[in-house]
Design a protein around this motif. Structure first.
Motif, PDB file in Angstrom:
ATOM      1  N   GLU A   1     -26.601 -27.949 -42.490  1.00  0.00           N
ATOM      2  CA  GLU A   1     -26.416 -27.038 -43.615  1.00  0.00           C
ATOM      3  C   GLU A   1     -24.921 -27.006 -43.939  1.00  0.00           C
ATOM      4  O   GLU A   1     -24.100 -26.803 -43.042  1.00  0.00           O
ATOM      5  N   LEU A   2     -24.575 -27.183 -45.191  1.00  0.00           N
ATOM      6  CA  LEU A   2     -23.172 -27.220 -45.590  1.00  0.00           C
ATOM      7  C   LEU A   2     -22.760 -25.900 -46.228  1.00  0.00           C
ATOM      8  O   LEU A   2     -23.437 -25.380 -47.112  1.00  0.00           O
ATOM      9  N   LYS A   3     -21.636 -25.379 -45.754  1.00  0.00           N
ATOM     10  CA  LYS A   3     -21.067 -24.163 -46.314  1.00  0.00           C
ATOM     11  C   LYS A   3     -19.684 -24.500 -46.854  1.00  0.00           C
ATOM     12  O   LYS A   3     -18.762 -24.813 -46.105  1.00  0.00           O
ATOM     13  N   PHE A   4     -19.531 -24.465 -48.172  1.00  0.00           N
ATOM     14  CA  PHE A   4     -18.255 -24.767 -48.805  1.00  0.00           C
ATOM     15  C   PHE A   4     -17.378 -23.519 -48.846  1.00  0.00           C
ATOM     16  O   PHE A   4     -17.850 -22.434 -49.194  1.00  0.00           O
ATOM     17  N   VAL A   5     -16.119 -23.672 -48.471  1.00  0.00           N
ATOM     18  CA  VAL A   5     -15.204 -22.541 -48.521  1.00  0.00           C
ATOM     19  C   VAL A   5     -14.826 -22.262 -49.968  1.00  0.00           C
ATOM     20  O   VAL A   5     -14.841 -23.152 -50.821  1.00  0.00           O
ATOM     21  N   GLU A   6     -14.486 -21.020 -50.225  1.00  0.00           N
ATOM     22  CA  GLU A   6     -14.082 -20.610 -51.562  1.00  0.00           C
ATOM     23  C   GLU A   6     -12.569 -20.661 -51.693  1.00  0.00           C
ATOM     24  O   GLU A   6     -11.838 -20.598 -50.692  1.00  0.00           O
ATOM     25  N   GLY A   7     -12.094 -20.791 -52.905  1.00  0.00           N
ATOM     26  CA  GLY A   7     -10.652 -20.818 -53.130  1.00  0.00           C
ATOM     27  C   GLY A   7     -10.268 -21.898 -54.116  1.00  0.00           C
ATOM     28  O   GLY A   7     -11.017 -22.856 -54.342  1.00  0.00           O
ATOM     29  N   ASP A   8      -9.110 -21.748 -54.699  1.00  0.00           N
ATOM     30  CA  ASP A   8      -8.595 -22.697 -55.673  1.00  0.00           C
ATOM     31  C   ASP A   8      -7.592 -23.612 -54.984  1.00  0.00           C
ATOM     32  O   ASP A   8      -6.440 -23.242 -54.759  1.00  0.00           O
ATOM     33  N   TYR A   9      -8.046 -24.831 -54.614  1.00  0.00           N
ATOM     34  CA  TYR A   9      -7.197 -25.764 -53.880  1.00  0.00           C
ATOM     35  C   TYR A   9      -6.972 -27.036 -54.696  1.00  0.00           C
ATOM     36  O   TYR A   9      -7.870 -27.514 -55.391  1.00  0.00           O
ATOM     37  N   ALA A  10      -5.768 -27.595 -54.582  1.00  0.00           N
ATOM     38  CA  ALA A  10      -5.471 -28.862 -55.235  1.00  0.00           C
ATOM     39  C   ALA A  10      -6.270 -29.980 -54.577  1.00  0.00           C
ATOM     40  O   ALA A  10      -6.723 -29.860 -53.427  1.00  0.00           O
ATOM     41  N   GLU A  11      -6.427 -31.085 -55.297  1.00  0.00           N
ATOM     42  CA  GLU A  11      -7.245 -32.187 -54.790  1.00  0.00           C
ATOM     43  C   GLU A  11      -6.728 -32.728 -53.464  1.00  0.00           C
ATOM     44  O   GLU A  11      -7.506 -33.102 -52.591  1.00  0.00           O
ATOM     45  N   ASP A  12      -5.400 -32.772 -53.296  1.00  0.00           N
ATOM     46  CA  ASP A  12      -4.825 -33.322 -52.076  1.00  0.00           C
ATOM     47  C   ASP A  12      -4.449 -32.236 -51.066  1.00  0.00           C
ATOM     48  O   ASP A  12      -3.708 -32.469 -50.128  1.00  0.00           O
ATOM     49  N   GLU A  13      -5.006 -31.043 -51.239  1.00  0.00           N
ATOM     50  CA  GLU A  13      -4.724 -29.916 -50.347  1.00  0.00           C
ATOM     51  C   GLU A  13      -5.942 -29.647 -49.475  1.00  0.00           C
ATOM     52  O   GLU A  13      -7.058 -29.511 -49.968  1.00  0.00           O
ATOM     53  N   VAL A  14      -5.729 -29.600 -48.159  1.00  0.00           N
ATOM     54  CA  VAL A  14      -6.828 -29.391 -47.223  1.00  0.00           C
ATOM     55  C   VAL A  14      -6.940 -27.903 -46.881  1.00  0.00           C
ATOM     56  O   VAL A  14      -5.962 -27.271 -46.498  1.00  0.00           O
ATOM     57  N   ALA A  15      -8.146 -27.352 -47.002  1.00  0.00           N
ATOM     58  CA  ALA A  15      -8.357 -25.914 -46.781  1.00  0.00           C
ATOM     59  C   ALA A  15      -8.780 -25.633 -45.343  1.00  0.00           C
ATOM     60  O   ALA A  15      -9.787 -24.964 -45.083  1.00  0.00           O
ATOM     61  N   VAL A  16      -8.001 -26.133 -44.385  1.00  0.00           N
ATOM     62  CA  VAL A  16      -8.385 -26.011 -42.979  1.00  0.00           C
ATOM     63  C   VAL A  16      -8.408 -24.557 -42.526  1.00  0.00           C
ATOM     64  O   VAL A  16      -9.326 -24.129 -41.812  1.00  0.00           O
ATOM     65  N   VAL A  17      -7.407 -23.780 -42.899  1.00  0.00           N
ATOM     66  CA  VAL A  17      -7.335 -22.393 -42.445  1.00  0.00           C
ATOM     67  C   VAL A  17      -8.551 -21.617 -42.906  1.00  0.00           C
ATOM     68  O   VAL A  17      -9.199 -20.900 -42.118  1.00  0.00           O
ATOM     69  N   GLU A  18      -8.891 -21.746 -44.170  1.00  0.00           N
ATOM     70  CA  GLU A  18     -10.060 -21.053 -44.711  1.00  0.00           C
ATOM     71  C   GLU A  18     -11.343 -21.537 -44.037  1.00  0.00           C
ATOM     72  O   GLU A  18     -12.245 -20.747 -43.743  1.00  0.00           O
ATOM     73  N   ARG A  19     -11.433 -22.829 -43.758  1.00  0.00           N
ATOM     74  CA  ARG A  19     -12.605 -23.366 -43.070  1.00  0.00           C
ATOM     75  C   ARG A  19     -12.757 -22.760 -41.683  1.00  0.00           C
ATOM     76  O   ARG A  19     -13.848 -22.339 -41.274  1.00  0.00           O
ATOM     77  N   GLN A  20     -11.655 -22.718 -40.951  1.00  0.00           N
ATOM     78  CA  GLN A  20     -11.698 -22.183 -39.596  1.00  0.00           C
ATOM     79  C   GLN A  20     -12.116 -20.712 -39.591  1.00  0.00           C
ATOM     80  O   GLN A  20     -12.953 -20.290 -38.786  1.00  0.00           O
ATOM     81  N   GLN A  21     -11.533 -19.945 -40.490  1.00  0.00           N
ATOM     82  CA  GLN A  21     -11.842 -18.524 -40.551  1.00  0.00           C
ATOM     83  C   GLN A  21     -13.308 -18.299 -40.928  1.00  0.00           C
ATOM     84  O   GLN A  21     -13.986 -17.426 -40.363  1.00  0.00           O
ATOM     85  N   THR A  22     -13.798 -19.100 -41.866  1.00  0.00           N
ATOM     86  CA  THR A  22     -15.188 -18.963 -42.296  1.00  0.00           C
ATOM     87  C   THR A  22     -16.146 -19.327 -41.167  1.00  0.00           C
ATOM     88  O   THR A  22     -17.156 -18.634 -40.935  1.00  0.00           O
ATOM     89  N   ALA A  23     -15.852 -20.409 -40.449  1.00  0.00           N
ATOM     90  CA  ALA A  23     -16.719 -20.836 -39.346  1.00  0.00           C
ATOM     91  C   ALA A  23     -16.754 -19.784 -38.240  1.00  0.00           C
ATOM     92  O   ALA A  23     -17.825 -19.464 -37.701  1.00  0.00           O
ATOM     93  N   ALA A  24     -15.592 -19.239 -37.913  1.00  0.00           N
ATOM     94  CA  ALA A  24     -15.536 -18.209 -36.865  1.00  0.00           C
ATOM     95  C   ALA A  24     -16.338 -16.981 -37.274  1.00  0.00           C
ATOM     96  O   ALA A  24     -17.056 -16.379 -36.452  1.00  0.00           O
ATOM     97  N   ARG A  25     -16.239 -16.596 -38.558  1.00  0.00           N
ATOM     98  CA  ARG A  25     -16.965 -15.416 -39.044  1.00  0.00           C
ATOM     99  C   ARG A  25     -18.476 -15.650 -39.003  1.00  0.00           C
ATOM    100  O   ARG A  25     -19.243 -14.778 -38.556  1.00  0.00           O
ATOM    101  N   LEU A  26     -18.910 -16.813 -39.455  1.00  0.00           N
ATOM    102  CA  LEU A  26     -20.341 -17.116 -39.470  1.00  0.00           C
ATOM    103  C   LEU A  26     -20.933 -17.061 -38.061  1.00  0.00           C
ATOM    104  O   LEU A  26     -22.045 -16.579 -37.855  1.00  0.00           O
ATOM    105  N   ALA A  27     -20.172 -17.564 -37.095  1.00  0.00           N
ATOM    106  CA  ALA A  27     -20.672 -17.597 -35.718  1.00  0.00           C
ATOM    107  C   ALA A  27     -20.878 -16.198 -35.150  1.00  0.00           C
ATOM    108  O   ALA A  27     -21.750 -15.988 -34.294  1.00  0.00           O
ATOM    109  N   THR A  28     -20.091 -15.222 -35.636  1.00  0.00           N
ATOM    110  CA  THR A  28     -20.258 -13.842 -35.165  1.00  0.00           C
ATOM    111  C   THR A  28     -21.409 -13.144 -35.878  1.00  0.00           C
ATOM    112  O   THR A  28     -21.975 -12.179 -35.364  1.00  0.00           O
ATOM    113  N   GLU A  29     -21.769 -13.620 -37.058  1.00  0.00           N
ATOM    114  CA  GLU A  29     -22.814 -12.984 -37.863  1.00  0.00           C
ATOM    115  C   GLU A  29     -24.209 -13.499 -37.544  1.00  0.00           C
ATOM    116  O   GLU A  29     -25.212 -12.814 -37.809  1.00  0.00           O
TER     117      GLU A  29
END
Length: 346
Positions: A109-137
Motif C-alpha cells: 500500500e502506497l502512502k504519498f506524503v503531502e507538501g509542495d516539493y520541487a522535482e529534484d527535492e527529496v521529502a525524506v523528513v516528511e516521509r520519516q515523520q509520516t511513517a513513524a506516525r502511521l506505525a503508532t496509529e
C-alpha cells in the motif's frame, strides 16, 4: 538447487569484470540487481524483518511501515508477501514510477506524503515523520526505520562472504553508494574484519550532506541524505576511509555509457559509484582489485536516466563524461571492427 520461497533467492549474486586502462588492476562489479527485488536492498529488508520477528516487535499478521524511495520498499514488499504481513510504503514524488508500480504489484500500500516539493527535492523528513506516525496509529504495526535500524548493515554480511569466496579473498578497495549508510557500513565493516588495509569509498550525490558538504537538490534516487534531514545512526564513519561526492551528470551518463557499451543496465546511483571508482583507480589513489556494487538495475529508470529528452531538459547530458569513460574503460567491440567476424555471423 531448488528453493521453496522467493527470499531464498536473495544473495549469491555474480561478479562481472570490466576492462580498465589502469595497469595491474582489476575492476569488478557485484551485480546486486540480480536479487529478486532487483537491488541490494533485498538483503537488508530480509534482515530487518527477521530481526523484528526475533525481538517480538513484529507478530503474526502484523503491519510493516517504512519510508522508502523504492528499492527498500520493494524488498520489504517481497518479504511481507512471503510471510503474510501487511506492508505500507511511505513515498514521495522523487521515487521512480517503475519502482512504485513494482511495489503495488507485490501488494504494498502506497502512502504519498503531502507538501509542495520541487522535482529534484527529496521529502525524506516528511516521509520519516509520516511513517513513524502511521506505525503508532495502526495496531500491530512497526516502523522499520532503516536509517537507524542496526539490522540494516547486518544484512550485508552475506555480501562480503560471497565476495571473498568469489575473489579468493583478494580485494584491495571497495566503492559503494551512500544513502542510509547501511550497505556501505555493513560491507566496509566485514571487509575490514577480513583485511583492515582494504580501502573503502563512500559515494554520495553532490547536494547530499553525509560527508559535510553543503546541501542542495539533486536527481539521483535512493542515495544520499538531503538538506534538512539527519544522517542515519547506522552510518559508521569509522569504517569508511574516503567519503566523496559525484554529480548527477557524471552518474547518469556513466550508467548510459555502461549500457551502450557492455549491455548492462544499471541504476543512476551505481553509475556514480562506478565513475568515482574509475576516477580513483586511474589517478592512482587506489589500486589492485577494486570492487563496486551495482546497487540496482537501470530497468527502473528507463523514463529518466535512460531518456535523452529527460536528461536534456535538466541539462544533464555530457559528452565530456563519455570521453572520460572511453579513456578509463576502453571497450573493444569485435563485431563492429572485424569484417571477417561480421561475415561469419552473417
Amino acid at each position: 538447487m531448488i528453493y521453496d520461497k522467493v527470499s531464498s533467492l536473495i544473495g549469491n549474486t555474480p561478479l562481472l569484470e570490466l576492462p580498465v586502462a589502469a595497469p595491474n588492476a582489476r575492476f569488478l562489479l557485484k551485480i546486486e540487481k540480480n536479487n529478486p527485488g532487483g537491488s541490494m536492498k533485498d538483503r537488508m529488508a530480509r534482515s530487518m524483518v527477521l530481526a523484528a520477528i526475533r525481538d517480538g516487535r513484529l507478530g503474526k499478521g502484523g503491519t510493516i511501515v517504512e519510508s522508502s524511495s523504492g528499492n527498500t520498499g520493494i524488498g520489504l514488499a517481497i518479504v511481507a508477501a512471503e510471510m503474510g504481513f501487511r506492508f505500507i510504503a511511505v513515498v514521495d514524488h522523487h521515487a521512480a514510477p517503475d519502482k512504485l508500480a513494482v511495489m503495488r504489484a507485490l501488494g504494498a500500500e502506497l502512502k504519498f506524503v503531502e507538501g509542495d516539493y520541487a522535482e529534484d527535492e527529496v521529502a525524506v523528513v516528511e516521509r520519516q515523520q509520516t511513517a513513524a506516525r502511521l506505525a503508532t496509529e495502526i495496531p500491530g504495526a512497526i516502523f522499520m526505520n532503516q536509517s537507524d535500524n542496526p539490522a540494516n548493515p547486518e544484512g550485508y554480511k552475506g555480501f562480503v562472504e560471497e565476495l571473498l569466496v568469489q575473489t579468493d579473498g583478494k580485494v584491495d578497495a571497495f566503492c559503494g553508494c551512500t544513502g542510509t549508510g547501511g550497505s556501505l557500513s555493513g560491507i566496509a565493516k566485514y571487509l575490514k574484519q577480513h583485511n583492515a588495509d582494504i580501502v573503502t569509498i563512500g559515494v554520495e550525490p553532490k547536494g547530499s550532506i553525509i560527508f559535510g558538504q553543503p546541501g542542495h537538490p539533486y536527481y539521483q534516487s535512493g542515495t544520499g541524505t538531503p538538506k534538512g534531514d539527519e544522517v542515519g545512526l547506522i552510518l559508521d564513519y569509522d569504517v569508511i576511509d574516503i567519503g566523496t561526492q559525484v554529480g548527477d551528470a557524471e552518474a547518469f551518463e556513466t550508467a548510459r555509457y555502461i549500457a551502450e557499451n557492455t549491455g548492462l543496465l544499471i541504476g543512476g546511483s551505481s553509475g556514480g559509484a562506478i565513475y568515482t571508482a574509475l576516477e580513483y583507480l586511474h589517478s592512482g589513489r587506489i589500486s589492485g582489485t577494486v570492487v563496486c556494487s551495482v546497487a540496482d538495475g537501470g530497468e527502473k529508470y528507463l523514463h529518466s536516466v535512460f531518456n535523452r529528452d529527460w536528461l536534456a531538459e535538466r541539462d544533464l547530458l555530457s559528452s565530456a563524461v563519455w570521453q572520460q569513460m572511453a579513456e578509463w574503460m576502453p571497450v573493444h567491440h569485435p563485431y563492429k571492427t572485424d569484417a571477417e567476424l561480421f561475415e561469419e555471423v552473417a
